[in-house]
Design an enzyme around this catalytic site. Structure first.
Site, PDB file in Angstrom:
ATOM      1  N   GLU A  15       0.890  -1.170   0.000  1.00  0.00           N
ATOM      2  CA  GLU A  15       0.000   0.000   0.000  1.00  0.00           C
ATOM      3  C   GLU A  15       0.923   1.214   0.000  1.00  0.00           C
ATOM      4  OE1 GLU A  15      -3.185  -0.101  -0.249  1.00  0.00           O
ATOM      5  OE2 GLU A  15      -3.846  -2.021   0.539  1.00  0.00           O
TER       6      GLU A  15
ATOM      7  N   CYS B 250      -2.228   9.447   2.356  1.00  0.00           N
ATOM      8  CA  CYS B 250      -1.949   8.770   1.084  1.00  0.00           C
ATOM      9  C   CYS B 250      -3.051   9.040   0.076  1.00  0.00           C
ATOM     10  CB  CYS B 250      -1.763   7.277   1.309  1.00  0.00           C
ATOM     11  SG  CYS B 250      -3.134   6.512   2.166  1.00  0.00           S
TER      12      CYS B 250
HETATM   13  P1  NAD Z   1       8.404   4.709   4.674  1.00  0.00           P
HETATM   14  O1  NAD Z   1       8.404   3.904   3.440  1.00  0.00           O
HETATM   15  O2  NAD Z   1       9.536   5.637   4.919  1.00  0.00           O
HETATM   16  O3  NAD Z   1       8.335   3.785   5.962  1.00  0.00           O
HETATM   17  C1  NAD Z   1       7.278   2.863   6.179  1.00  0.00           C
HETATM   18  C2  NAD Z   1       7.753   1.782   7.114  1.00  0.00           C
HETATM   19  O4  NAD Z   1       8.759   0.990   6.474  1.00  0.00           O
HETATM   20  C3  NAD Z   1       8.390   2.276   8.416  1.00  0.00           C
HETATM   21  O5  NAD Z   1       7.911   1.469   9.469  1.00  0.00           O
HETATM   22  C4  NAD Z   1       9.875   2.058   8.182  1.00  0.00           C
HETATM   23  O6  NAD Z   1      10.609   1.862   9.357  1.00  0.00           O
HETATM   24  C5  NAD Z   1       9.855   0.793   7.354  1.00  0.00           C
HETATM   25  N1  NAD Z   1      11.067   0.560   6.544  1.00  0.00           N
HETATM   26  C6  NAD Z   1      11.936   1.481   6.050  1.00  0.00           C
HETATM   27  N2  NAD Z   1      12.915   0.869   5.338  1.00  0.00           N
HETATM   28  C7  NAD Z   1      12.650  -0.457   5.380  1.00  0.00           C
HETATM   29  C8  NAD Z   1      13.280  -1.615   4.809  1.00  0.00           C
HETATM   30  N3  NAD Z   1      14.372  -1.516   4.051  1.00  0.00           N
HETATM   31  N4  NAD Z   1      12.724  -2.809   5.042  1.00  0.00           N
HETATM   32  C9  NAD Z   1      11.599  -2.921   5.775  1.00  0.00           C
HETATM   33  N5  NAD Z   1      10.970  -1.879   6.351  1.00  0.00           N
HETATM   34  C10 NAD Z   1      11.481  -0.656   6.148  1.00  0.00           C
HETATM   35  O7  NAD Z   1       7.017   5.482   4.650  1.00  0.00           O
HETATM   36  P2  NAD Z   1       6.476   6.579   5.670  1.00  0.00           P
HETATM   37  O8  NAD Z   1       7.220   7.848   5.451  1.00  0.00           O
HETATM   38  O9  NAD Z   1       6.408   6.013   7.047  1.00  0.00           O
HETATM   39  O10 NAD Z   1       4.974   6.754   5.162  1.00  0.00           O
HETATM   40  C11 NAD Z   1       4.602   7.683   4.186  1.00  0.00           C
HETATM   41  C12 NAD Z   1       4.233   6.987   2.905  1.00  0.00           C
HETATM   42  O11 NAD Z   1       3.232   6.014   3.168  1.00  0.00           O
HETATM   43  C13 NAD Z   1       3.627   7.907   1.866  1.00  0.00           C
HETATM   44  O12 NAD Z   1       4.171   7.620   0.609  1.00  0.00           O
HETATM   45  C14 NAD Z   1       2.153   7.550   1.898  1.00  0.00           C
HETATM   46  O13 NAD Z   1       1.452   7.825   0.712  1.00  0.00           O
HETATM   47  C15 NAD Z   1       2.203   6.104   2.200  1.00  0.00           C
HETATM   48  N6  NAD Z   1       0.940   5.624   2.750  1.00  0.00           N
HETATM   49  C16 NAD Z   1       0.181   4.793   1.976  1.00  0.00           C
HETATM   50  C17 NAD Z   1      -1.039   4.337   2.457  1.00  0.00           C
HETATM   51  C18 NAD Z   1      -1.896   3.410   1.638  1.00  0.00           C
HETATM   52  O14 NAD Z   1      -2.770   2.799   2.191  1.00  0.00           O
HETATM   53  N7  NAD Z   1      -1.675   3.275   0.341  1.00  0.00           N
HETATM   54  C19 NAD Z   1      -1.466   4.721   3.736  1.00  0.00           C
HETATM   55  C20 NAD Z   1      -0.676   5.559   4.486  1.00  0.00           C
HETATM   56  C21 NAD Z   1       0.540   5.998   3.984  1.00  0.00           C
END
Ligand code: NAD
Length: 485
Positions: free
Chosen positions: A233, A267
């Site tokens: 997502e 998002c």
């Molecule tokens: P992010 O990708 O920076 O981090 C998300 C999660 O992934 C965090 O818990 C982080 O610690 C973890 N992570 C980071 N690197 C990793 C790796 N190499 N392996 C495994 N896990 C890892 O995203 P964010 O800044 O926390 O969230 C914002 C983004 O989320 C925006 O792009 C937003 O659009 C999206 N979002 C999407 C939805 C949806 O339902 N489509 C909902 C909410 C947010």
């Protein structure tokens, strides 16, 4: 000694809590404890799981003030916004628990004419242990969209919350402790990206990720090593379309809320608006009026940017829009402060500006005049993302909604699909794949198991080495009779 990290209040920079940086060994141990619960959690069946999840929902509801407070402190969002997201999450928890049996339980299937001697059955069975990795922007609603449905489908869950909101994840797992004292059907590991990466490589059966596209790709690559299925997502660049017969005041109000609430860190937030030329001036006037009166502040309409580095992205997109001939009718470069960003409305922005093509994730929105709604659909669909979207209008609204290339569209309301628990939530293209919520969201955490029993000998014995020429001849005639008409 285990390393620790602080979670900070983004509005003040104060420390809210301190949590362990779980390493691969700690993650493996947590997943092993979850694995040990698979048999019990499966054995109590749909009714037993519904009972546990209903009791958990009541605990969360009774302790809601605590949850709202921790979300408020860790994200900086106003308490009423934290209450709204928690309310939606409770609704989904209730729906998942109430519907799992109907959606996933064993049912008879029609065997078809050719196999009429068979009694066919289908059941959706839990996968095992599900890993969930979540973002910080809706730290309750978003991960609970995976957690509630995975648990209701019969899988123990290990959750890695964002490093910006670890306290929310820990609170959620603790609250389940009021129902089940030492049953690790839902546990939390905390830390940064490495902890998430360790969860991808642990002994899990599926991984549900919500976050940015680039991280989603890393997660897929890590899970691919052991062929672990994933749900991604990811981000969006959602459009809002305003037709000439729309209720303009309602459309502007929805655009403002969709673009600015939660500081635009949604998002499915509204990032682009396409307005029919006949109502453009009226719409822009109304949106300008609302945006000019809105404020990002500790006591304002929305809170701070949760991640300081997002300020640079917002600034870059505004600068790019202005450098390419766009105008800021509200806000602009000065709207980007040290923690808060003020509402910004950009017009006349070329469609290849980053303000239109990339996810901004800030309280900014581009508004563009279109000659008709066919042009609006074409521009709205000219994106690599495909998460949600909105249409305001009357006569053609439904037609336009179905033409938008995205997972979800709301008509005359904004982001409404996220609150309808029976509707699947998710995107296409760079917004990811797989679905949470609704029946699809339950099935996402299962595998289909088919069983068929021979009730009587078949009229034609086809699967035997003793099949004779007469049988083959009758089959030939039967095929022509059944399929050739
Ligand atoms: P992010 O990708 O920076 O981090 C998300 C999660 O992934 C965090 O818990 C982080 O610690 C973890 N992570 C980071 N690197 C990793 C790796 N190499 N392996 C495994 N896990 C890892 O995203 P964010 O800044 O926390 O969230 C914002 C983004 O989320 C925006 O792009 C937003 O659009 C999206 N979002 C999407 C939805 C949806 O339902 N489509 C909902 C909410 C947010």
């Amino acid at each position: 000694m285990t390393e620790k990290f602080d979670s900070l209040n983004p509005a003040t920079g104060e420390v809210v809590g301190t949590h362990p940086v779980d390493d691969a060994a700690a993650v493996d141990a947590t997943v092993a404890r979850a694995r040990a619960m698979v048999e019990w959690w499966t054995s109590i069946g749909f009714d037993g799981r519904k009972d546990v999840l209903d009791r958990w929902r009541r605990v969360i509801t009774h302790r809601l003030d605590e949850l709202v407070e921790v979300v408020h402190l860790e994200t900086g969002k106003p308490r009423p916004d934290a209450l709204l997201e928690a309310t939606l999450a409770l609704d989904h928890l209730q729906w998942a628990a109430a519907n799992a049996k109907k959606v996933l339980g064993r049912r008879r299937m029609s065997p078809g004419l050719l196999m009429a001697n068979q009694a066919a059955q289908l059941e959706y069975r839990p996968l095992g242990v599900v890993g969930v990795i979540g973002p910080w922007n809706y730290p309750v609603f978003t991960p609970m969209g995976s957690i509630s449905y995975a648990l209701a489908a019969g899988n123990p869950v290990v959750f890695k919350p964002s490093e910006h909101t670890p306290g929310v994840g820990v609170w959620l797992a603790d609250s389940l402790g009021d129902v089940l004292h030492d049953q690790s059907i839902f546990s939390v590991v905390t830390g940064f990206g490495e902890t998430g990466a360790a969860l991808c490589r642990a002994d899990i059966d599926k991984l549900a990720f919500t976050g940015s596209g680039p991280t989603g790709k890393r997660i897929m690559a890590a899970c691919a090593e052991k062929l672990i299925p994933v749900i991604i997502e990811a981000g969006g660049k959602d459009p809002l379309l305003v037709d000439e017969d729309a209720d303009i005041a309602a459309a502007a109000d929805a655009a403002a809320w969709g673009a600015f609430s939660n500081a635009g860190q949604t998002c499915t937030g509204v990032e682009r608006v396409y307005v029919h030329e006949r109502v453009y001036d009226e719409f822009l006037g109304e949106l300008t009026r609302i945006a000019s009166g809105a404020r990002g502040a500790a006591d304002g309409n929305y809170g701070p940017m949760t991640m300081p580095k997002q300020l640079d992205v917002v600034r870059r997109h505004i600068d790019d829009a202005l450098a390419r001939g766009g105008r800021a009718v509200v806000g602009g470069p000065d709207a980007v402060g040290e923690r808060f960003v003020q509402p910004t409305v950009l017009v006349d922005v070329p469609e290849d500006s980053t303000a239109v093509t990339e996810e901004t994730f800030g309280p900014t929105v581009t508004v563009r005049k279109v000659r008709d709604m066919d042009e609006a659909v074409e521009l709205a669909n000219a994106t690599t993302y495909g998460l949600g979207g909105t249409v305001f209008g009357r006569k053609r609204a439904e037609e336009l909604a179905w033409r938008l290339r995205s997972g979800m569209t709301a008509i005359n309301a904004v982001i409404a699909f996220a609150g309808v628990p029976s509707l699947p939530f998710g995107g296409i293209g760079e917004s990811g794949f797989g679905r949470i919520h609704g029946a699809d969201g339950l099935r996402e955490f299962t595998y289909a198991k088919s069983v068929t029993r021979q009730r009587m000998k078949p009229a034609l014995a086809l699967t035997t080495l003793a099949r004779d020429a007469k049988t083959d001849e009758r089959l030939g005639k039967l095929v022509k009779f059944i399929y050739g008409r």
